[in-house]
Design a protein around this motif. Structure first.
Motif, mmCIF file in Angstrom:
data_model
loop_
_atom_site.group_PDB
_atom_site.id
_atom_site.type_symbol
_atom_site.label_atom_id
_atom_site.label_comp_id
_atom_site.label_asym_id
_atom_site.label_seq_id
_atom_site.Cartn_x
_atom_site.Cartn_y
_atom_site.Cartn_z
ATOM 1 N N ALA A 168 0.306 -1.200 -0.079
ATOM 2 C CA ALA A 168 0.628 0.501 -0.004
ATOM 3 C C ALA A 168 0.820 1.044 -0.055
ATOM 4 N N ASP A 172 3.035 0.864 4.034
ATOM 5 C CA ASP A 172 1.501 0.191 4.406
ATOM 6 C C ASP A 172 1.729 -0.997 3.668
ATOM 7 N N PHE A 174 -1.000 -5.260 3.465
ATOM 8 C CA PHE A 174 -1.542 -5.973 4.199
ATOM 9 C C PHE A 174 -0.650 -6.958 3.689
ATOM 10 N N SER A 295 -4.621 1.531 0.251
ATOM 11 C CA SER A 295 -4.456 2.228 1.495
ATOM 12 C C SER A 295 -5.899 2.344 2.126
ATOM 13 N N LEU A 298 -7.365 -0.330 3.920
ATOM 14 C CA LEU A 298 -7.203 -0.339 5.192
ATOM 15 C C LEU A 298 -6.973 0.036 5.705
ATOM 16 N N ASN A 299 -7.018 1.738 5.676
ATOM 17 C CA ASN A 299 -7.608 3.047 6.898
ATOM 18 C C ASN A 299 -8.754 3.016 7.049
ATOM 19 N N CYS A 301 -10.811 0.107 7.456
ATOM 20 C CA CYS A 301 -11.119 -0.914 8.411
ATOM 21 C C CYS A 301 -10.562 -0.828 9.729
ATOM 22 N N ARG A 302 -9.600 0.003 9.738
ATOM 23 C CA ARG A 302 -8.428 0.690 11.118
ATOM 24 C C ARG A 302 -9.712 1.632 12.019
ATOM 25 N N VAL A 315 -5.850 -4.833 10.462
ATOM 26 C CA VAL A 315 -5.586 -5.206 9.517
ATOM 27 C C VAL A 315 -4.762 -6.799 9.968
ATOM 28 N N ASP A 318 -1.004 -5.951 11.113
ATOM 29 C CA ASP A 318 0.090 -4.795 12.141
ATOM 30 C C ASP A 318 0.132 -6.116 13.306
#
Length: 360
Positions: A168, A172, A174, A295, A298-299, A301-302, A315, A318
């Motif tokens: 990402a 970042d 996954f 990205s 992911l953000n 979900c966070r 995720v 992490d």
């Protein structure tokens, strides 16, 4: 040793006063001493030591130092070979695919060769799919998928665990690295080493009955599939495990898991002939903006509200990143006293310098 999830939830390093902090380079050197003692050539020992350290550094204690004696016994008994003149071999290939024979070398040696081959093909053709036979236990799957992700590729691979990694923005990523059983066998072994109780829902005894008896679990080596019993969709984990088997052993001509030797337990001569599957994919051959969209996901979900009793939504990848940061802050990898004692006993048995000097 705690799991990566448990470590990620610890609030302060003060909670780990009883742990022994060992610099990564010391763990690596200890692994090298042990592996070379039983005949591993330097290049092969380096690959294995790097993987073991990476596993513990990322919080996968079940696949790190905990596995060292098994690897040593495989080399000592001749079930796995390490010779400078023997390398993995490409049996058949096209521009985007390859079949590799690991020639019964250590798993990380074979896995690194195959993953790097898949990377080269992905950069040339957009995708690289490499199927492997004649290999051995190769440690944490995520170590290989991250190898390709660092070159801006998406990766997927399996042996029975499944790992998928994708880059990402801004470093970042996954990184999914999971067993197709409720837990990896190594976590049962860790409970045995630390003399801790076995949670319900992990293991079955030799007659297929649920058990929390650690000795029965160690004897049966039977784990629930992901999802557990049928009522909780365990058949889905069973299906995933068979899917991985198709791509790894059936496709490559390796020995399917039910018919192979039981690693770390069977002592009959002959290689395990394990199969792996490595896939590397260049996202640039598809729609532009892949890392931006990943990205965003992911953000999203966070930033979701956490479940009751939890402080944050994570995720895949992490918990491992948190463990890496913790190790960096501590100046090394935290090991419980029982694991340090185990490593000390291993060194003593083999006439080697210990991982750390024990007091008293």
């Amino acid at each position: 040793m705690a799991t990566c999830e448990e470590l990620a939830k610890q609030k302060t390093d003060d909670d780990d006063d009883s742990d022994v902090i060992v610099p990564r380079e010391d763990v690596h050197a200890f692994c090298m001493r042990c592996l070379q003692k039983v005949g591993a050539v330097t290049e092969h020992a380096e690959a294995m030591a790097e993987l073991i350290v990476a596993a513990d550094y990322r919080g996968f204690y079940s696949h790190g130092l905990n596995r060292l004696d098994f690897y040593m016994e495989d080399l000592r008994s001749g079930q796995v070979i390490s010779k400078p003149e023997v390398n993995p071999a490409i049996v058949k290939e096209t521009v985007a695919t390859a079949l590799v024979d690991g020639n019964n070398l250590m798993g990380p040696v074979v896995g690194t060769f195959a993953m790097d081959l898949a990377i080269r093909k992905a950069k040339q053709a957009g995708i690289g799919w490499v199927s492997v036979k004649g290999s051995n236990h190769f440690g944490i799957a995520g170590w290989y998928s991250m190898r390709a992700m660092e070159q801006e590729l998406i990766t997927a691979l399996g042996t029975n665990p499944i790992s998928v990694a994708a880059p990402a923005d801004d470093g970042d990523s996954f990184v999914l690295d999971m067993a197709t059983t409720v837990v990896a066998l190594g976590k049962v072994e860790i409970k045995h080493t630390l003399q801790q109780p076995l949670p319900s829902g992990w293991s079955l005894d030799k007659d297929g009955r649920p058990t929390t008896d650690i000795e029965k679990a160690m004897t049966s080596v039977a784990l629930y599939p992901l999802g557990g019993a049928e009522e909780t969709s365990g058949y889905k984990g069973y299906g995933l495990a068979m899917m991985v088997e198709v791509f790894c052993s059936i496709l490559s001509g390796a020995t399917a898991t039910p018919f192979g030797r039981m690693w770390g337990r069977d002592t009959e001569p002959g290689g395990a002939n394990l199969g792996h599957c490595f896939v590397a994919l260049d996202p640039q051959v598809f729609a532009p903006g892949f890392t931006d969209r990943l990205s965003e996901l992911l953000n999203h979900c966070r930033n979701l509200p956490p479940a009751e009793g939890e402080s944050e939504v994570l995720v895949p990848g992490d918990p491992e990143r948190q463990h890496v940061k913790k190790c960096d802050a501590l100046g090394g990898i935290p090991y419980e006293q029982n694991q340090i004692q185990w490593a000390h006993n291993l060194a003593e048995k083999n006439g080697l310098a210990p991982l750390v000097r024990l007091s008293g």
